[in-house]
Design a protein around this motif. Structure first.
Motif, PDB file in Angstrom:
ATOM      1  N   LEU A 289       0.774  -1.275  -0.085  1.00  0.00           N
ATOM      2  CA  LEU A 289      -0.113  -0.141  -0.222  1.00  0.00           C
ATOM      3  C   LEU A 289       1.020   1.354   0.090  1.00  0.00           C
ATOM      4  CD1 LEU A 289      -2.992  -0.072   2.445  1.00  0.00           C
ATOM      5  CD2 LEU A 289      -3.109   0.490   0.112  1.00  0.00           C
ATOM      6  N   GLU A 290       1.760   1.274   0.981  1.00  0.00           N
ATOM      7  CA  GLU A 290       2.844   2.279   1.002  1.00  0.00           C
ATOM      8  C   GLU A 290       3.460   2.505  -0.321  1.00  0.00           C
ATOM      9  OE1 GLU A 290       5.418   1.893   4.612  1.00  0.00           O
ATOM     10  OE2 GLU A 290       3.690   1.716   5.939  1.00  0.00           O
ATOM     11  N   GLN A 291       3.922   1.599  -0.899  1.00  0.00           N
ATOM     12  CA  GLN A 291       4.397   1.846  -2.179  1.00  0.00           C
ATOM     13  C   GLN A 291       3.706   2.287  -3.243  1.00  0.00           C
ATOM     14  OE1 GLN A 291       6.440  -1.976  -3.271  1.00  0.00           O
ATOM     15  NE2 GLN A 291       8.090  -1.375  -1.625  1.00  0.00           N
ATOM     16  N   MET A 292       2.088   1.889  -3.270  1.00  0.00           N
ATOM     17  CA  MET A 292       1.333   2.345  -4.198  1.00  0.00           C
ATOM     18  C   MET A 292       0.965   3.867  -4.105  1.00  0.00           C
ATOM     19  SD  MET A 292      -2.485   0.912  -4.924  1.00  0.00           S
ATOM     20  CE  MET A 292      -3.346   1.370  -3.687  1.00  0.00           C
ATOM     21  N   ILE A 293       0.801   4.183  -2.860  1.00  0.00           N
ATOM     22  CA  ILE A 293       0.552   5.573  -2.438  1.00  0.00           C
ATOM     23  C   ILE A 293       1.917   6.498  -2.828  1.00  0.00           C
ATOM     24  CG2 ILE A 293       0.249   7.081  -0.622  1.00  0.00           C
ATOM     25  CD1 ILE A 293      -1.210   4.952   0.872  1.00  0.00           C
ATOM     26  N   ALA A 294       3.065   6.193  -2.576  1.00  0.00           N
ATOM     27  CA  ALA A 294       4.171   6.950  -2.966  1.00  0.00           C
ATOM     28  C   ALA A 294       4.348   6.895  -4.424  1.00  0.00           C
ATOM     29  CB  ALA A 294       5.401   6.284  -2.133  1.00  0.00           C
ATOM     30  N   GLY A 295       4.077   5.796  -5.004  1.00  0.00           N
ATOM     31  CA  GLY A 295       4.291   5.724  -6.549  1.00  0.00           C
ATOM     32  C   GLY A 295       3.085   6.872  -7.051  1.00  0.00           C
ATOM     33  N   TYR A 296       1.903   6.615  -6.531  1.00  0.00           N
ATOM     34  CA  TYR A 296       1.081   7.749  -7.086  1.00  0.00           C
ATOM     35  C   TYR A 296       1.498   9.352  -6.903  1.00  0.00           C
ATOM     36  CZ  TYR A 296      -3.066  10.885  -7.205  1.00  0.00           C
ATOM     37  OH  TYR A 296      -3.626  11.664  -7.547  1.00  0.00           O
ATOM     38  N   ILE A 297       1.857   9.675  -5.622  1.00  0.00           N
ATOM     39  CA  ILE A 297       2.199  10.760  -5.171  1.00  0.00           C
ATOM     40  C   ILE A 297       3.276  11.350  -6.169  1.00  0.00           C
ATOM     41  CG2 ILE A 297       2.839  12.432  -3.466  1.00  0.00           C
ATOM     42  CD1 ILE A 297       0.876  10.620  -1.480  1.00  0.00           C
ATOM     43  N   LEU A 298       4.334  10.637  -6.155  1.00  0.00           N
ATOM     44  CA  LEU A 298       5.602  10.996  -6.696  1.00  0.00           C
ATOM     45  C   LEU A 298       5.682  11.101  -8.287  1.00  0.00           C
ATOM     46  CD1 LEU A 298       8.295   9.263  -4.502  1.00  0.00           C
ATOM     47  CD2 LEU A 298       7.548  11.536  -4.498  1.00  0.00           C
ATOM     48  N   GLN A 299       4.771  10.362  -8.880  1.00  0.00           N
ATOM     49  CA  GLN A 299       4.784  10.123 -10.395  1.00  0.00           C
ATOM     50  C   GLN A 299       3.523  10.897 -10.907  1.00  0.00           C
ATOM     51  OE1 GLN A 299       5.241   6.034 -10.847  1.00  0.00           O
ATOM     52  NE2 GLN A 299       7.005   6.214  -9.616  1.00  0.00           N
ATOM     53  N   ARG A 300       3.071  11.866 -10.483  1.00  0.00           N
ATOM     54  CA  ARG A 300       1.563  12.549 -10.840  1.00  0.00           C
ATOM     55  C   ARG A 300       1.800  13.877 -11.159  1.00  0.00           C
ATOM     56  NH1 ARG A 300      -2.065   8.732 -12.777  1.00  0.00           N
ATOM     57  NH2 ARG A 300      -4.157   9.547 -12.782  1.00  0.00           N
ATOM     58  N   PRO A 301       2.104  14.050 -12.496  1.00  0.00           N
ATOM     59  CA  PRO A 301       2.199  15.513 -12.915  1.00  0.00           C
ATOM     60  C   PRO A 301       1.013  16.483 -12.461  1.00  0.00           C
ATOM     61  CG  PRO A 301       2.338  14.171 -14.679  1.00  0.00           C
ATOM     62  CD  PRO A 301       2.414  13.490 -13.557  1.00  0.00           C
ATOM     63  N   GLN A 302       0.003  15.984 -12.656  1.00  0.00           N
ATOM     64  CA  GLN A 302      -1.361  16.366 -12.574  1.00  0.00           C
ATOM     65  C   GLN A 302      -1.860  16.653 -11.238  1.00  0.00           C
ATOM     66  OE1 GLN A 302      -0.756  13.388 -13.706  1.00  0.00           O
ATOM     67  NE2 GLN A 302      -2.870  12.709 -14.742  1.00  0.00           N
ATOM     68  N   LEU A 303      -1.034  16.098 -10.220  1.00  0.00           N
ATOM     69  CA  LEU A 303      -1.266  16.213  -8.703  1.00  0.00           C
ATOM     70  C   LEU A 303      -1.040  17.315  -8.310  1.00  0.00           C
ATOM     71  CD1 LEU A 303      -2.387  14.983  -6.020  1.00  0.00           C
ATOM     72  CD2 LEU A 303      -0.099  14.117  -5.771  1.00  0.00           C
ATOM     73  N   ALA A 304      -2.295  18.241  -8.010  1.00  0.00           N
ATOM     74  CA  ALA A 304      -1.837  19.992  -7.599  1.00  0.00           C
ATOM     75  C   ALA A 304      -1.708  19.826  -6.130  1.00  0.00           C
ATOM     76  CB  ALA A 304      -3.179  20.569  -7.914  1.00  0.00           C
ATOM     77  N   ASN A 305      -2.195  19.199  -5.165  1.00  0.00           N
ATOM     78  CA  ASN A 305      -2.292  19.065  -3.710  1.00  0.00           C
ATOM     79  C   ASN A 305      -2.574  17.842  -2.842  1.00  0.00           C
ATOM     80  OD1 ASN A 305      -1.546  21.300  -1.546  1.00  0.00           O
ATOM     81  ND2 ASN A 305      -3.662  20.598  -0.891  1.00  0.00           N
ATOM     82  N   VAL A 306      -1.777  17.678  -1.907  1.00  0.00           N
ATOM     83  CA  VAL A 306      -2.130  16.634  -1.086  1.00  0.00           C
ATOM     84  C   VAL A 306      -3.001  17.224   0.225  1.00  0.00           C
ATOM     85  CG1 VAL A 306      -1.481  14.519   0.199  1.00  0.00           C
ATOM     86  CG2 VAL A 306      -0.493  15.287  -1.946  1.00  0.00           C
ATOM     87  N   PHE A 307      -3.906  16.738   0.646  1.00  0.00           N
ATOM     88  CA  PHE A 307      -4.623  17.260   1.865  1.00  0.00           C
ATOM     89  C   PHE A 307      -4.408  15.993   2.594  1.00  0.00           C
ATOM     90  CE2 PHE A 307      -7.089  19.385  -1.173  1.00  0.00           C
ATOM     91  CZ  PHE A 307      -7.140  20.768  -0.568  1.00  0.00           C
ATOM     92  N   VAL A 308      -3.870  16.255   3.853  1.00  0.00           N
ATOM     93  CA  VAL A 308      -3.379  15.339   4.934  1.00  0.00           C
ATOM     94  C   VAL A 308      -4.289  15.274   6.151  1.00  0.00           C
ATOM     95  CG1 VAL A 308      -1.672  14.338   6.496  1.00  0.00           C
ATOM     96  CG2 VAL A 308      -0.837  15.307   4.330  1.00  0.00           C
ATOM     97  N   LEU A 309      -5.326  14.426   6.304  1.00  0.00           N
ATOM     98  CA  LEU A 309      -6.291  14.618   7.390  1.00  0.00           C
ATOM     99  C   LEU A 309      -5.749  13.916   8.739  1.00  0.00           C
ATOM    100  CD1 LEU A 309      -7.921  14.840   4.755  1.00  0.00           C
ATOM    101  CD2 LEU A 309      -9.554  13.208   5.540  1.00  0.00           C
ATOM    102  N   ILE A 310      -6.097  14.691   9.623  1.00  0.00           N
ATOM    103  CA  ILE A 310      -5.626  14.543  11.210  1.00  0.00           C
ATOM    104  C   ILE A 310      -6.836  14.771  11.876  1.00  0.00           C
ATOM    105  CG2 ILE A 310      -4.231  15.118  13.155  1.00  0.00           C
ATOM    106  CD1 ILE A 310      -2.272  14.415  10.775  1.00  0.00           C
ATOM    107  N   ASP A 311      -7.225  13.752  12.923  1.00  0.00           N
ATOM    108  CA  ASP A 311      -8.074  13.776  13.893  1.00  0.00           C
ATOM    109  C   ASP A 311      -7.678  15.052  14.821  1.00  0.00           C
ATOM    110  OD1 ASP A 311      -9.707  13.360  16.087  1.00  0.00           O
ATOM    111  OD2 ASP A 311     -10.085  11.328  15.416  1.00  0.00           O
TER     112      ASP A 311
END
Ligand code: GDP
Length: 178
Positions: free
Chosen positions: A70-92
């Motif tokens: 899962l971690e590899q899939m998430i990292a892969g998506y985040i690092l290889q996505r030129p169209q990714l404009a922002n990541v929202f990190v949710l915290i309780d």
């Protein structure tokens, strides 16, 4: 079209937040059994941008192997996505800064990925205490990062913070399409 990704620990309230943002009950499945989403779901919003639902991280009941994949899939998506404009990190908003969140946020910063923090479940504390906790959480980033990311305080239960998050996405959309 630009993509905006939402991620956080299992049970942080991600599905509820996504449904609040989309004004849609049952679009993202909320559940009492955390850790179910193992896929990356894309929701197209107003035919303008993609809301991307990333799997929750740090779910202790998953096997180590599944967790690693899962971690590899998430990292892969985040690092290889030129169209990714922002990541929202949710915290309780009730939680103190925990290792897994801190490591993830540090990794985003080191990787030069634009991100911000979305505090969830503010109704559980009330507005004053929620703001205090959020500020304390952000301050704990200060010793490692000179510039703090923007943050939002939300409650899906009370429909709080919806406009702020959507306006922020609008702003980025505008600035990146100029
Ligand atoms: P996910 O696993 O991160 O997608 O979390 P869910 O959206 O499924 O929510 C996990 C649990 O927290 C559910 O029982 C929700 O009803 C509850 N929850 C989510 N958001 C809020 C909120 O803003 N306020 C309150 N009081 N409960 C919430």
């Amino acid at each position: 079209k630009l993509e905006y990704a939402f991620i956080g620990r299992s049970n942080v309230g991600k599905s509820s937040l996504i449904n609040m943002l989309c004004n849609h009950k049952g679009l993202a499945k909320t559940s009492a059994t955390p850790g179910k989403t193992l896929l990356i779901n894309h929701f197209i919003i107003n035919n303008e941008w993609y809301l991307v639902d990333l799997p929750g991280y740090g779910f202790a009941k998953r096997s180590k192997t599944v967790q690693k994949q899962l971690e590899q899939m998430i990292a892969g998506y985040i690092l290889q996505r030129p169209q990714l404009a922002n990541v929202f990190v949710l915290i309780d908003v009730r939680h103190e800064q925990q290792k897994i969140d801190r490591e993830f946020v540090d990794w985003l910063g080191e990787s030069n990925i634009p991100f911000c923090i979305v505090f969830t479940k503010a109704d559980k504390l009330g507005p004053v205490k929620a703001r205090m906790n959020a500020q304390k959480w952000m301050q704990a980033l200060e010793d490692r990062w000179e510039e703090l990311p923007p943050y939002f305080i939300t409650s899906s239960e009370k429909k709080m913070g919806r406009d702020e998050v959507l306006d922020y996405i609008d702003e980025i959309n505008k600035s990146l399409s100029e």
